[in-house]
Design a protein around this motif. Structure first.
Motif, PDB file in Angstrom:
ATOM      1  N   TYR A 217       0.837  -1.200   0.000  1.00 33.84           N
ATOM      2  CA  TYR A 217       0.000   0.000   0.000  1.00 33.84           C
ATOM      3  C   TYR A 217       0.873   1.252   0.000  1.00 33.84           C
ATOM      4  N   VAL A 218       1.903   1.272   0.835  1.00 37.63           N
ATOM      5  CA  VAL A 218       2.791   2.435   0.891  1.00 37.63           C
ATOM      6  C   VAL A 218       3.510   2.618  -0.442  1.00 37.63           C
ATOM      7  N   ALA A 219       3.978   1.527  -1.030  1.00 34.76           N
ATOM      8  CA  ALA A 219       4.641   1.608  -2.332  1.00 34.76           C
ATOM      9  C   ALA A 219       3.696   2.181  -3.387  1.00 34.76           C
ATOM     10  N   ASN A 220       2.438   1.769  -3.336  1.00 31.31           N
ATOM     11  CA  ASN A 220       1.455   2.281  -4.297  1.00 31.31           C
ATOM     12  C   ASN A 220       1.208   3.770  -4.098  1.00 31.31           C
ATOM     13  N   ARG A 221       1.161   4.220  -2.845  1.00 30.07           N
ATOM     14  CA  ARG A 221       0.977   5.654  -2.592  1.00 30.07           C
ATOM     15  C   ARG A 221       2.153   6.452  -3.151  1.00 30.07           C
ATOM     16  N   LEU A 222       3.360   5.931  -2.991  1.00 24.67           N
ATOM     17  CA  LEU A 222       4.541   6.612  -3.524  1.00 24.67           C
ATOM     18  C   LEU A 222       4.488   6.677  -5.053  1.00 24.67           C
ATOM     19  N   ALA A 223       4.099   5.581  -5.679  1.00 21.90           N
ATOM     20  CA  ALA A 223       4.004   5.548  -7.137  1.00 21.90           C
ATOM     21  C   ALA A 223       2.915   6.486  -7.630  1.00 21.90           C
ATOM     22  N   ALA A 224       1.785   6.495  -6.941  1.00 20.20           N
ATOM     23  CA  ALA A 224       0.682   7.373  -7.335  1.00 20.20           C
ATOM     24  C   ALA A 224       1.059   8.843  -7.211  1.00 20.20           C
ATOM     25  N   ALA A 225       2.021   9.133  -6.319  1.00 23.47           N
ATOM     26  CA  ALA A 225       2.486  10.507  -6.141  1.00 23.47           C
ATOM     27  C   ALA A 225       3.489  10.922  -7.209  1.00 23.47           C
ATOM     28  N   GLY A 226       3.892   9.984  -8.060  1.00 22.90           N
ATOM     29  CA  GLY A 226       4.782  10.315  -9.159  1.00 22.90           C
ATOM     30  C   GLY A 226       6.209   9.841  -9.012  1.00 22.90           C
ATOM     31  N   LEU A 227       6.511   9.092  -7.953  1.00 23.19           N
ATOM     32  CA  LEU A 227       7.861   8.553  -7.791  1.00 23.19           C
ATOM     33  C   LEU A 227       8.030   7.332  -8.682  1.00 23.19           C
TER      34      LEU A 227
END
Length: 256
Positions: free
Chosen positions: A203-213
């Motif tokens: 979930y945390v990885a997905n939030r980071l990816a969704a933020a553009g990382l």
């Protein structure tokens, strides 16, 4: 005494950083090892020595700065050191100042270390489930951008945290996440009746990816299952233990 174990992430390159567990340190009993938790019932002198050992293992000579963590999305921009008894209430730190060691304490929650090497900006976030769904990583990225970072250049590493196989939650927990976004159901797997297994790291990885990382590294280390290596709040709770240790994750810009 066992040497302090420093786990590093390839994604962060030569930025001074490390995810530490319980190996090394001077604490004994339920918090044996490198317990850095000021809020634990451990001997304060042992905690202070463990914090010194942790800081020296990652960024020798740099003041260690930690927070009074509250499972929020609040971020502190660090410009100078502070005393341990004057810790801000927040769950993430960012800085562009060399020679300051940013530390996040965990005992199942996900520690996230971030760096824009080109801009000379680093950050550290404490992402338990409340902070994660509340946007602590998003807020950390925004705070880094205010210091000159660019999210397309930011690398992030997710350190040791409780894994899905060890993290059983109830229906109300699932509904909290699906109410925020129905697609969040994919981070849950079936468990016993009316319960689910939650994948905090994913979930945390997905939030980071969704933020553009685009450079995101998940270390895949389970704090609950590996007792010899990590402290775990949930493991201690399940055993009815009176106390539990906290481990630390650190990142710092070089001042040399």
């Amino acid at each position: 005494m066992i040497d302090v174990e420093v786990i590093r992430a390839r994604s962060l390159g030569d930025i001074r950083h490390g995810f530490l567990g319980r190996r090394g340190g001077v604490s004994i009993g339920a918090t044996a090892g490198l317990n850095v938790g000021i809020g634990s019932r451990d001997d304060p002198a042992a905690v202070a020595e463990n914090r010194r050992l942790a800081a020296a293992a990652v960024s020798p000579g740099a003041p260690l700065l930690t927070l009074y963590q509250t499972h929020s999305a609040d971020v502190v921009t660090v410009t100078r050191p502070w005393a341990d008894d004057d810790r801000p209430h927040a769950d993430a730190l960012v800085t562009d100042r060399p020679g300051l060691s940013l530390g996040i304490l965990t005992a199942d929650c996900a520690p996230v270390l971030l760096a824009d090497h080109d801009a000379g900006v680093v950050g550290a976030a404490h992402a338990g489930w409340k902070g994660a769904i509340g946007g602590v990583t998003d807020a950390t990225i925004v705070a880094m951008e205010r210091l000159g970072a660019r999210r397309e250049r930011i690398a992030a590493a997710i350190g040791p945290c409780i894994a899905r196989a060890s993290y059983e939650v109830d229906e109300a927990f699932l509904r909290t996440f699906t109410a925020a976004d129905p697609a969040n159901e994919r981070f849950f797997a079936p468990a016993r009746e009316h319960h689910h297994q939650f994948d905090l790291e994913a979930y945390v990885a997905n939030r980071l990816a969704a933020a553009g990382l685009t450079r995101i590294e998940a270390l895949g280390l389970d704090t609950y299952a590996d007792e010899a290596r990590f402290f775990s709040f949930r493991r201690a709770t399940h055993r009815g233990e009176a106390d539990y240790g906290r481990q630390i994750s650190l990142i710092a810009l070089r001042d040399d």
